[in-house]
Design a protein around this motif. Sequence first.
Motif, PDB file in Angstrom:
ATOM      1  N   THR A 193      32.292  39.152  42.268  1.00  0.00           N
ATOM      2  CA  THR A 193      31.252  39.497  41.299  1.00  0.00           C
ATOM      3  C   THR A 193      29.958  38.757  41.607  1.00  0.00           C
ATOM      4  OG1 THR A 193      32.887  39.924  39.566  1.00  0.00           O
ATOM      5  CG2 THR A 193      30.630  39.465  38.856  1.00  0.00           C
ATOM      6  N   TYR A 194      30.049  37.472  41.828  1.00  0.00           N
ATOM      7  CA  TYR A 194      28.838  36.696  42.102  1.00  0.00           C
ATOM      8  C   TYR A 194      28.308  36.938  43.514  1.00  0.00           C
ATOM      9  CZ  TYR A 194      28.718  34.123  37.727  1.00  0.00           C
ATOM     10  OH  TYR A 194      28.586  33.786  36.400  1.00  0.00           O
ATOM     11  N   ASN A 195      29.204  37.188  44.473  1.00  0.00           N
ATOM     12  CA  ASN A 195      28.746  37.493  45.825  1.00  0.00           C
ATOM     13  C   ASN A 195      27.812  38.694  45.835  1.00  0.00           C
ATOM     14  OD1 ASN A 195      30.115  35.418  47.071  1.00  0.00           O
ATOM     15  ND2 ASN A 195      31.704  36.706  47.987  1.00  0.00           N
TER      16      ASN A 195
ATOM     17  N   GLY B 268      32.852  42.110  29.469  1.00  0.00           N
ATOM     18  CA  GLY B 268      31.652  41.615  30.128  1.00  0.00           C
ATOM     19  C   GLY B 268      31.323  42.408  31.375  1.00  0.00           C
ATOM     20  N   LEU B 269      32.337  42.755  32.162  1.00  0.00           N
ATOM     21  CA  LEU B 269      32.105  43.567  33.349  1.00  0.00           C
ATOM     22  C   LEU B 269      31.461  44.899  32.999  1.00  0.00           C
ATOM     23  CD1 LEU B 269      35.315  43.136  35.549  1.00  0.00           C
ATOM     24  CD2 LEU B 269      32.966  42.580  36.198  1.00  0.00           C
TER      25      LEU B 269
ATOM     26  N   VAL C 221      29.427  36.863  29.454  1.00  0.00           N
ATOM     27  CA  VAL C 221      30.677  37.206  28.776  1.00  0.00           C
ATOM     28  C   VAL C 221      31.836  37.255  29.780  1.00  0.00           C
ATOM     29  CG1 VAL C 221      31.894  39.003  27.478  1.00  0.00           C
ATOM     30  CG2 VAL C 221      29.518  38.434  26.915  1.00  0.00           C
ATOM     31  N   TYR C 222      31.593  37.885  30.927  1.00  0.00           N
ATOM     32  CA  TYR C 222      32.640  37.951  31.954  1.00  0.00           C
ATOM     33  C   TYR C 222      33.026  36.558  32.435  1.00  0.00           C
ATOM     34  CZ  TYR C 222      34.681  38.435  36.595  1.00  0.00           C
ATOM     35  OH  TYR C 222      35.499  38.304  37.693  1.00  0.00           O
TER      36      TYR C 222
ATOM     37  N   CYS D 163      34.575  48.458  39.367  1.00  0.00           N
ATOM     38  CA  CYS D 163      35.911  49.049  39.267  1.00  0.00           C
ATOM     39  C   CYS D 163      36.949  48.199  40.004  1.00  0.00           C
ATOM     40  CB  CYS D 163      35.897  50.466  39.829  1.00  0.00           C
ATOM     41  SG  CYS D 163      35.038  51.672  38.777  1.00  0.00           S
ATOM     42  N   CYS D 164      36.583  47.717  41.187  1.00  0.00           N
ATOM     43  CA  CYS D 164      37.524  46.881  41.953  1.00  0.00           C
ATOM     44  C   CYS D 164      37.776  45.552  41.255  1.00  0.00           C
ATOM     45  CB  CYS D 164      36.970  46.647  43.351  1.00  0.00           C
ATOM     46  SG  CYS D 164      37.005  48.105  44.409  1.00  0.00           S
TER      47      CYS D 164
END
Length: 463
Positions: A302-304, A362-363, A380-381, A440-441
């Motif tokens: 997510t952060y990448n 959150g996502l 949130v995530y 989604c992943c």
Amino acid sequence: MTAVDPQPTHQPCSSAPEERLLPGTPTSGERLPPGSATSEGMLLPGSPALRRLQTAVVAAGLAAFAMLYSTQASLPQIADTFGVDATWSSLTVSVTTGALAISVLPMSALADRFGPTRVMIVGLMAGCVCVGLGATAPNLPLFLLSRGAAGLSLSSVVAVAMGHIGDRVHPRAAAAAVGMYVSATSLGGLLGRLVPAGLDSHGGWRVAVAAVAGVGAVCTAIFALTVPGGVTARRRGAGRQAAGTGGIGGDERTVGAVGAGRTGGTGRAGETGAVIRRHLRDPGILRLCGVGMVLMGGFVATYNYLTYRLTEAPFRLSSATIGLVFCAYLAGTVTSTAAGRLTVRLGRRPVLLGAIAIALAGLALTVPDTLGCVLVGLVVYTAGFFAAHSVASGWVGARAVTGRAEASALYLLGYYLGSSVGGTLIGLAWTAAGWPATVCCVAATQLAAALLAPRVEPIPPAS
């Protein structure tokens, strides 16, 4: 965590007296001030020696985790320099954490043989060199080689630091010392993302990475100069469980669990191997290691790739502004602690599933092309992830009736392998279909964590 038998079976009483030193016993001519330690060498609350140890472990935590994540905020710039896509550039994070994961157990054995302080100093020095050399790498393969070597070197801190605190510090002061180290690892990880983001627009990512190596060198010097007991102090023969181990939770917040409750190397290799094999036959522990693996894989991804999304239309944020996004990590400081309290009232499984549900919500909020929505969703995530990880890491220790340090080591291994594998493979979704496919992943990893969550709580031992 693993143990070796490096010492001769029969050793004269007059030879190598250092092997029998208690963890707080001064070495290399050092004398601790009166009142600093118990008769067994345990550092006492408020003593000058304890304050020195606290300063040292804070410096080690800052150095190790700043260097470990020093490329994550600069991935788009690194990709442009080497002419590669997001998936390839993400390897600069994944190779580092992967090398760390597979090095934790061997590094822990080295600490048994050569002493934890010496291993940490050498590891930090080598890490500074590797990170600094990486900033000059002319191509991606050499850069990845330097990053892998850095991960191997920095595993010295991950494998040893918290257990060293448990061995050296009196139980009345251990929790506070552990807390300071844990906070330092979190701040170090944040520093390793903020410093490069702030310097990217001025001198480029190479200057930024070199600057982090410089910060690491300063912190390493502080550690070497302040740690009490000398570089050759050995571990205590009788293992002690480090305060707080296995229940702190949250990214850098559980990194020292492998070192806790360890014993000296002599005659322990077979016993440690038997404990690990027993844990590997426990479906509950395997499930929890899987939970940590998939949670962390999605989190790092997510952060990448969010860094890429925020540099593109419609956001087009600068590197310095994107760096501030990593401050969302601070949400985990609150939720990991709150999750620990809730597990006492509600049980681990309900809290874990609730945290995963929060992460999924959150996502979903990060999907719209609205900056405010993306930032709120990320907070949130992140809050949900840290809560879930806190519960899972603590659950491992509770599940393991014996050999909690070995169980924590297995969790840590899965955790960083997840970071390495998931952080890169999910990049294929980003490259193929952008942020919606990435979400989604990542959501699939969160659902997998929910499915892997054990259905049975550990039964407390009879009092």
